[in-house]
Motif scaffolding. Sequence first.
Motif, PDB file in Angstrom:
ATOM      1  N   UNK A 128       0.831  -1.208   0.000  1.00  0.00           N
ATOM      2  CA  UNK A 128       0.000   0.000   0.000  1.00  0.00           C
ATOM      3  C   UNK A 128       0.865   1.258   0.000  1.00  0.00           C
ATOM      4  N   UNK A 129       1.952   1.234   0.764  1.00  0.00           N
ATOM      5  CA  UNK A 129       2.837   2.404   0.816  1.00  0.00           C
ATOM      6  C   UNK A 129       3.479   2.670  -0.542  1.00  0.00           C
ATOM      7  N   UNK A 130       3.913   1.611  -1.213  1.00  0.00           N
ATOM      8  CA  UNK A 130       4.557   1.779  -2.509  1.00  0.00           C
ATOM      9  C   UNK A 130       3.566   2.241  -3.573  1.00  0.00           C
ATOM     10  N   UNK A 131       2.300   1.788  -3.456  1.00  0.00           N
ATOM     11  CA  UNK A 131       1.273   2.284  -4.366  1.00  0.00           C
ATOM     12  C   UNK A 131       1.092   3.788  -4.176  1.00  0.00           C
ATOM     13  N   UNK A 165       5.760  -3.970 -11.461  1.00  0.00           N
ATOM     14  CA  UNK A 165       6.290  -4.766 -10.354  1.00  0.00           C
ATOM     15  C   UNK A 165       5.264  -4.851  -9.226  1.00  0.00           C
ATOM     16  N   UNK A 166       4.602  -3.726  -8.940  1.00  0.00           N
ATOM     17  CA  UNK A 166       3.566  -3.714  -7.905  1.00  0.00           C
ATOM     18  C   UNK A 166       2.453  -4.696  -8.251  1.00  0.00           C
ATOM     19  N   UNK A 167       2.078  -4.750  -9.528  1.00  0.00           N
ATOM     20  CA  UNK A 167       1.027  -5.679  -9.955  1.00  0.00           C
ATOM     21  C   UNK A 167       1.487  -7.131  -9.814  1.00  0.00           C
ATOM     22  N   UNK A 192      -9.713 -13.677   3.441  1.00  0.00           N
ATOM     23  CA  UNK A 192      -9.281 -12.284   3.580  1.00  0.00           C
ATOM     24  C   UNK A 192      -9.364 -11.829   5.031  1.00  0.00           C
ATOM     25  N   UNK A 193     -10.453 -12.241   5.685  1.00  0.00           N
ATOM     26  CA  UNK A 193     -10.642 -11.845   7.085  1.00  0.00           C
ATOM     27  C   UNK A 193      -9.581 -12.491   7.967  1.00  0.00           C
ATOM     28  N   UNK A 194      -9.295 -13.776   7.701  1.00  0.00           N
ATOM     29  CA  UNK A 194      -8.335 -14.517   8.514  1.00  0.00           C
ATOM     30  C   UNK A 194      -6.938 -13.906   8.442  1.00  0.00           C
ATOM     31  N   UNK A 195      -6.541 -13.482   7.221  1.00  0.00           N
ATOM     32  CA  UNK A 195      -5.182 -12.976   7.028  1.00  0.00           C
ATOM     33  C   UNK A 195      -5.128 -11.465   6.843  1.00  0.00           C
ATOM     34  N   UNK A 196      -6.259 -10.798   7.152  1.00  0.00           N
ATOM     35  CA  UNK A 196      -6.296  -9.331   7.076  1.00  0.00           C
ATOM     36  C   UNK A 196      -5.881  -8.794   5.719  1.00  0.00           C
ATOM     37  N   UNK A 197      -6.364  -9.447   4.671  1.00  0.00           N
ATOM     38  CA  UNK A 197      -6.118  -8.979   3.304  1.00  0.00           C
ATOM     39  C   UNK A 197      -7.261  -8.042   2.923  1.00  0.00           C
ATOM     40  N   UNK A 198      -6.994  -6.825   2.478  1.00  0.00           N
ATOM     41  CA  UNK A 198      -8.052  -5.871   2.130  1.00  0.00           C
ATOM     42  C   UNK A 198      -8.964  -6.442   1.036  1.00  0.00           C
ATOM     43  N   UNK A 199     -10.266  -6.268   1.192  1.00  0.00           N
ATOM     44  CA  UNK A 199     -11.212  -6.754   0.186  1.00  0.00           C
ATOM     45  C   UNK A 199     -11.052  -6.015  -1.141  1.00  0.00           C
ATOM     46  N   UNK A 200     -10.556  -4.773  -1.092  1.00  0.00           N
ATOM     47  CA  UNK A 200     -10.431  -3.977  -2.309  1.00  0.00           C
ATOM     48  C   UNK A 200      -9.051  -4.078  -2.952  1.00  0.00           C
ATOM     49  N   UNK A 201      -8.244  -5.058  -2.511  1.00  0.00           N
ATOM     50  CA  UNK A 201      -6.920  -5.253  -3.115  1.00  0.00           C
ATOM     51  C   UNK A 201      -7.092  -5.586  -4.589  1.00  0.00           C
ATOM     52  N   UNK A 202      -6.452  -4.816  -5.460  1.00  0.00           N
ATOM     53  CA  UNK A 202      -6.611  -5.048  -6.898  1.00  0.00           C
ATOM     54  C   UNK A 202      -5.377  -4.545  -7.636  1.00  0.00           C
ATOM     55  N   UNK A 203      -5.312  -4.884  -8.933  1.00  0.00           N
ATOM     56  CA  UNK A 203      -4.193  -4.438  -9.758  1.00  0.00           C
ATOM     57  C   UNK A 203      -4.286  -2.932 -10.015  1.00  0.00           C
ATOM     58  N   UNK A 204      -3.146  -2.302 -10.262  1.00  0.00           N
ATOM     59  CA  UNK A 204      -3.105  -0.891 -10.616  1.00  0.00           C
ATOM     60  C   UNK A 204      -3.299  -0.768 -12.122  1.00  0.00           C
ATOM     61  N   UNK A 205      -4.257   0.052 -12.522  1.00  0.00           N
ATOM     62  CA  UNK A 205      -4.486   0.253 -13.967  1.00  0.00           C
ATOM     63  C   UNK A 205      -3.453   1.225 -14.531  1.00  0.00           C
TER      64      UNK A 205
END
Length: 205
Positions: A128-131, A165-167, A192-205
């Motif tokens: 997220x920081x690098x994005x 690279x981020x993608x 996602x809930x178990x590992x705290x992965x954001x639901x909105x995690x997606x590729x950068x267009x």
Amino acid sequence: MSKRKGVSLDEKRARMLQIFYEKKEFFTLKELEKIAPKEKGIVVQSVKDVLQALVDDGLVRSEKIGTSVYFWTFPGENITAIEQRISEASKKIVEADFKLQKLKEICTKEKIGKEDTEERQSVLHEVEELKAKEDQLKKQIAKFIDADPEEIAKLEEKAQVYKDVTNVWTDNIFAIQSWCKNKFDISEANLNKQFNIPDNLDYIE
């Protein structure tokens, strides 16, 4: 009758830089207060503030010689600060990629239901920081697009590499999700809930 739209600060900065790039000379403040309004449409009252902002950002240099202060910069010099930021981001990319590979190895060995690790959270936070840094670089590039197109084009190519690279990191996370779902028969929402992965995690267009 509509009011005439004023020139934005970013546009004034770009126009001021063009004076230096086109003339390739050294100027005093008084000289710029004469040139900028006439050639670039920057009102004389704004010249000092615009010039100081460029000096503060390291895009224009200044030096006191005798009793006068001179200002100067040349095409390509303003790229140095941006390239330094890109270099720092590149270093973080390498570090984050290494952490992500480690995380993938750990995930294949752990069972669903185990408490999430700090390392997973660290990698997700790093992504997220690098994005966010990539977005800042894009905004920085946009400021100078009219000032030095050739150099900016090179920076845009670099930004594209960092986006790719981020993608790849994001794709790795999706691969881990897929493996865990197939291996342990768990829904994506629960994973996602178990590992705290954001639901909105997606590729950068």
